[in-house]
Design an enzyme around this catalytic site. Structure first.
Site: not given
Length: 281
Positions: A29-30, A35, A178, A192
């Protein structure tokens, strides 16, 4: 076992602050366009105290750059609906196997000694390669951040919850996957997609493990979300693949995740949920 009674009229009325008194750790959360930030604001708006995890060096190395953490925290505090709710933050490189447990305990300590909600939103960004170009280093790097760290976070979280009174309400875990399992897959991001697929696959097993402690476990696929990483023709092409003609915005999956954290979602667990606006690959 007797059937539960139907809810009363008073129980059907929605509490405007359903997460008042609950605590949450949101990883990754940067950035205010991300999101994780949107999720943290939603949780705070529902009354929760929130701990924001960040790893600024990761974002600083990306084309979108890093935000000042003070501004991220200020934005979440501005969304608080309960003036008594806490908003705290702390760094952590989740590629280090010691960090997930340390982060969970640090978050719980900052929020009064208890952790109710874990949102594992972080991921290692960057196009890691196709089958022709992928190498062991990329596979290992994505495994460490995108999958291993999430399981270690859930493990540490579960150990904290296990010492609470039996079936203490409010236990929630939300992981992020994803579009790797949908038509077309993600052939240019094998490392990923492999690790995100692992999280989707393990959701049911974690849900069954934590059900006796009244903890739900769900995984959200947010689909293409505009977090400032895509521009130009590629941006327009993806937008055209949505019935709404647009990308998802960070608050689209955030609304779902925040709802999953409430008591209204206590009967939903072990699910992989798409929040894609009808996106068609």
């Amino acid at each position: 076992m007797p059937l539960l009674p139907a809810p009363t009229a008073a129980q059907l009325r929605r509490d405007p602050l359903p997460l008042r008194g609950r605590t949450a750790l949101v990883t990754g959360a940067s950035r205010r366009s991300g999101i994780g930030y949107a999720v943290a604001r939603r949780l705070a708006a529902l009354g929760a105290s929130v701990y924001l995890h960040h790893h600024v060096p990761h974002d600083a190395a990306m084309p979108w750059g890093a935000d000042r953490i003070e501004e991220v925290v200020a934005g979440v505090r501005e969304a608080r609906a309960d003036p008594a709710a806490l908003v705290a933050e702390g760094p952590g490189d989740l590629a280090d196997p010691a960090v997930p447990a340390e982060l969970v305990h640090r978050a719980a300590a900052a929020l009064g000694g208890r952790l109710d909600i874990l949102v594992a939103n972080h991921a290692l960004s960057g196009s890691d390669g196709s089958l022709a170009t992928i190498d062991a280093a990329a596979l290992d790097a994505h495994w460490a951040v995108d999958a291993r760290s999430v399981i270690l976070l859930v493990q540490a979280y579960a150990r904290l919850r296990a010492v609470l009174p039996p079936r203490t309400p409010g236990g929630r875990v939300v992981m992020m996957t994803s579009g790797q399992d949908h038509d077309g897959g993600m052939p240019g991001e094998l490392a990923y997609s492999l690790q995100k697929g692992a999280l989707a696959s393990v959701t049911g097993s974690l849900a069954a493990t934590l059900a006796p402690d009244a903890v739900t476990v769900n995984t959200v696929n947010p689909g293409p979300v505009d977090t400032d990483y895509c521009t130009g023709d590629d941006y327009e092409r993806i937008a055209a693949m949505s019935p709404a003609g647009r990308w998802g915005m960070p608050d689209d999956p955030a609304r779902l995740i925040a709802w999953l954290a409430t008591d209204e979602a206590e009967w939903i667990t072990g699910q992989v949920i798409d929040s894609e606006g009808g996106f068609a690959r």
